[in-house]
Scaffold this active site. Sequence first.
Site, PDB file in Angstrom:
ATOM      1  CG  HIS A   1      22.094  24.118  -1.267  1.00 50.48           C
ATOM      2  ND1 HIS A   1      20.895  24.807  -1.269  1.00 50.48           N
ATOM      3  CD2 HIS A   1      22.538  24.154   0.016  1.00 50.48           C
ATOM      4  CE1 HIS A   1      20.631  25.240  -0.037  1.00 50.48           C
ATOM      5  NE2 HIS A   1      21.610  24.845   0.760  1.00 50.48           N
TER       6      HIS A   1
ATOM      7  CG  HIS B   1      19.854  17.677   4.917  1.00 51.63           C
ATOM      8  ND1 HIS B   1      20.774  18.130   5.850  1.00 51.63           N
ATOM      9  CD2 HIS B   1      19.010  18.716   4.704  1.00 51.63           C
ATOM     10  CE1 HIS B   1      20.464  19.373   6.193  1.00 51.63           C
ATOM     11  NE2 HIS B   1      19.415  19.757   5.499  1.00 51.63           N
TER      12      HIS B   1
END
Length: 181
Positions: A36, A119
């Site tokens: 995620h 990220h």
Amino acid sequence: MRLFLSIPIPEEVADLLEDLQTDLPAGRPADPEQFHLTLVFLDEQREEVAQAIHESLESLRAPAVEIRLRGLELFGGREPRTLYAGVADPEPLRALHAKVLARLRAAGVAPERRRFRPHVTIARFNALRRGEKPRLERFITENAHFEAPPFLAREIELVHSVLGARGARHEPLAAYPLIEE
């Protein structure tokens, strides 16, 4: 309950990240089923605060965001803690992040004040053993041109992170659609 807001990663992009993990010379790979992109880490929250978070995001009106993962980097400086795939153009995500933060603050929720660096975590490291750091650096150099196809982030998820002996398990609690233009 430990909470965060995230953008789920589509299966085809998760598969590319998982392929990278197969040659990882050190560390503990992240669970590919839990890849995620964290939008806001909310930490431990009482149930009534979780409800306020949910209510503040139910009426969120924000555009869907195109995301392209590109390049590999490390958090942690001389003692790497995390290997991650970066985001090619983070500005649309930063705008979404700011909009979500404004909603949360209006609801009386104060998330931690950390610089937002979008990220996707690929692996985590405790202490690297002798010889692992040069192999890790070589792995990053060899994969420096990693690039996934772009995908459209169509929703934000409110996720409960349950810590356990084998790491965290993520349980989505709610999803908030983003507007496709």
